[in-house]
Design a protein around this motif. Structure first.
Motif, PDB file in Angstrom:
ATOM      1  N   ALA A 195     -42.793   5.490 -27.896  1.00 38.08           N
ATOM      2  CA  ALA A 195     -43.576   5.021 -26.612  1.00 38.08           C
ATOM      3  C   ALA A 195     -43.046   3.271 -26.924  1.00 38.08           C
ATOM      4  N   LEU A 196     -43.492   2.236 -28.430  1.00 37.19           N
ATOM      5  CA  LEU A 196     -42.576   1.267 -28.664  1.00 37.19           C
ATOM      6  C   LEU A 196     -41.048   0.827 -28.045  1.00 37.19           C
ATOM      7  N   ASP A 197     -40.394   1.862 -28.315  1.00 37.12           N
ATOM      8  CA  ASP A 197     -39.424   1.545 -27.855  1.00 37.12           C
ATOM      9  C   ASP A 197     -38.905   2.049 -26.133  1.00 37.12           C
ATOM     10  N   LEU A 198     -39.785   2.522 -25.938  1.00 36.97           N
ATOM     11  CA  LEU A 198     -39.936   2.373 -24.013  1.00 36.97           C
ATOM     12  C   LEU A 198     -40.337   1.273 -23.600  1.00 36.97           C
ATOM     13  N   SER A 199     -41.516   0.621 -23.780  1.00 34.49           N
ATOM     14  CA  SER A 199     -42.125  -0.470 -24.406  1.00 34.49           C
ATOM     15  C   SER A 199     -40.635  -1.630 -23.520  1.00 34.49           C
ATOM     16  N   ARG A 200     -39.675  -1.469 -24.650  1.00 33.58           N
ATOM     17  CA  ARG A 200     -39.329  -3.122 -25.167  1.00 33.58           C
ATOM     18  C   ARG A 200     -38.591  -2.941 -24.171  1.00 33.58           C
ATOM     19  N   SER A 201     -37.939  -1.855 -24.057  1.00 32.90           N
ATOM     20  CA  SER A 201     -36.297  -1.100 -22.962  1.00 32.90           C
ATOM     21  C   SER A 201     -36.895  -1.848 -21.700  1.00 32.90           C
ATOM     22  N   LEU A 202     -37.651  -1.156 -21.023  1.00 32.42           N
ATOM     23  CA  LEU A 202     -38.719  -2.030 -19.742  1.00 32.42           C
ATOM     24  C   LEU A 202     -38.461  -4.057 -19.996  1.00 32.42           C
ATOM     25  N   LEU A 203     -39.068  -4.527 -21.002  1.00 30.96           N
ATOM     26  CA  LEU A 203     -39.327  -5.187 -20.815  1.00 30.96           C
ATOM     27  C   LEU A 203     -38.073  -6.058 -21.205  1.00 30.96           C
TER      28      LEU A 203
END
Length: 388
Positions: A195-203
């Motif tokens: 979930a953290l990786d996904l948030s970081r990639s979206l940002l």
């Protein structure tokens, strides 16, 4: 000359017409590339609630005298109620009290008998008061959504419409919904990291919608119902190792210009929402680790919690009259930091902390219960520092 011979009638039918979609500036719809998340553009200052430009505007009182009559054939929204044999001032006061208790920020126009309101999760709506007819004493209360989540709007309606009727309701706007990242054996670390990786990639993308989804994901992650998951996520974010902290700080420390351009209105709203989400994520992380008695150690290891962050949070609290939701998040962060570091509390004194807190406390007592509660706690910390 006409031959006098009548023409055959032509049957009516749909006629194709070309339509040009225009933006707010009157120009054609453009494929303007959104600003990159790594370098947020400087945008105009935007109040967190829609402002009605009338001389009788107020953020704490709604003094309605003469109500407009519902026009003939006027289509009322489904989210409306009729209050039988009621006084407009009494109904308006019930709504003001209910919005304050629910921490819904509003600007009231007595001239238009209308309130423009916003919840903490960026749902904007109008509340209008009408007299049903010239001969009846019934008051019509209508709520109309302007933007934001439909679920959040109906949460607000379920809280406010019964209040207009004088009915006590246990329903409160639920605000942000929690993520479920808990298993029987504790937090699922793999899922949290994913979930953290996904948030970081979206940002990291160059699209505003992707950036917003990434920030909303962080809000949900740091608001999860699992204490173990919140602690893990908060440690990871505040460590500063994955770059998320840098993004949060960019938005929190961003100062908006006073100049305004029509083409940047979408960016203005986006930046304001991202700034509030960033304050919420930071407040959630600080509060979680403070409750777990880990924050003091994290603050020692990470030097990004310094003078600039203090200045930004104090400035956010001082702007409570314009952005009460942001001020609440800023006060949460300051309370957690001061509980864990008396040193920071001493450094904040010459930065205008006391005056900012007094301003925000007065604003909260008038129209934002959560802000009032958080700034009361902050004021007690300031007074205890003075006594010591």
């Amino acid at each position: 000359m006409s031959s006098g011979k009548p023409k055959a009638p032509v049957a009516d039918g749909p006629v194709a017409r070309s339509v040009m979609i225009r933006g707010t500036s009157g120009q054609g719809l453009s494929a303007r590339r959104p600003a990159s998340i790594s370098k947020p553009s400087s945008v105009a200052s935007v109040a967190s609630i829609p402002v009605i430009h009338h001389d009788d505007n107020s953020t704490s009182s709604w003094n309605v005298n003469e109500l407009p009559i519902v026009p003939p054939y006027f289509p009322l929204e489904r989210t409306h109620v009729k209050v039988e044999k009621a006084n407009g001032k009494d109904v308006a006061q019930r709504l003001v009290d209910s919005m304050r208790d629910a921490s819904i920020a509003a600007v009231y126009s007595s001239e238009k008998a209308m309130a423009s309101a916003e919840t903490s999760d960026n749902v904007r709506f109008d509340v209008r008061l009408f007299q049903e007819s010239a001969t009846e004493e019934s008051i019509v209360v209508e709520m109309q959504k302007r933007s934001g989540s439909c679920f959040g709007f109906h949460d607000a309606a379920r809280a406010l419409l019964p209040a207009a009727l004088g009915i006590e309701s246990d329903s409160k706007p639920s605000g942000r919904r929690h993520a479920n990242l808990k298993s029987d054996d504790g937090p699922n670390i793999d899922r949290l990291e994913e979930a953290l990786d996904l948030s970081r990639s979206l940002l990291a993308k160059d699209r505003l919608d992707a950036n917003l989804l990434g920030m909303e994901s962080l809000v949900h992650l740091t608001s999860t119902s699992s204490p173990e998951a919140k602690i893990y996520i908060s440690r990871r974010i505040l460590s500063g190792d994955d770059g998320i902290t840098d993004v949060l700080m960019q938005f929190i420390e961003e100062e908006f210009d006073d100049d305004e351009d029509d083409d940047e209105k979408a960016d203005e709203s986006h930046q304001a929402i991202m700034q509030r989400h960033s304050l919420c994520v930071l407040g959630n992380c600080l509060d979680t680790l403070d409750n777990d008695q880990e924050l003091s150690g994290v603050m020692v290891k990470n030097d990004w919690i310094g003078d600039q962050l203090l200045k930004s949070l104090i400035k956010t609290v001082s702007d409570a009259s314009m952005k009460p939701h942001d001020a609440y998040e800023g006060a949460r962060g300051l309370n957690a930091m001061f509980r864990s570091s008396p040193r920071l509390k001493s450094k904040a004194k010459p930065l205008g902390l006391k005056q900012a807190t007094i301003t925000a406390l007065n604003e909260g007592l008038l129209r934002h219960a959560l802000l009032a509660s958080e700034t009361e706690t902050l004021m007690k910390q300031i007074q205890s520092e003075t006594e010591n």
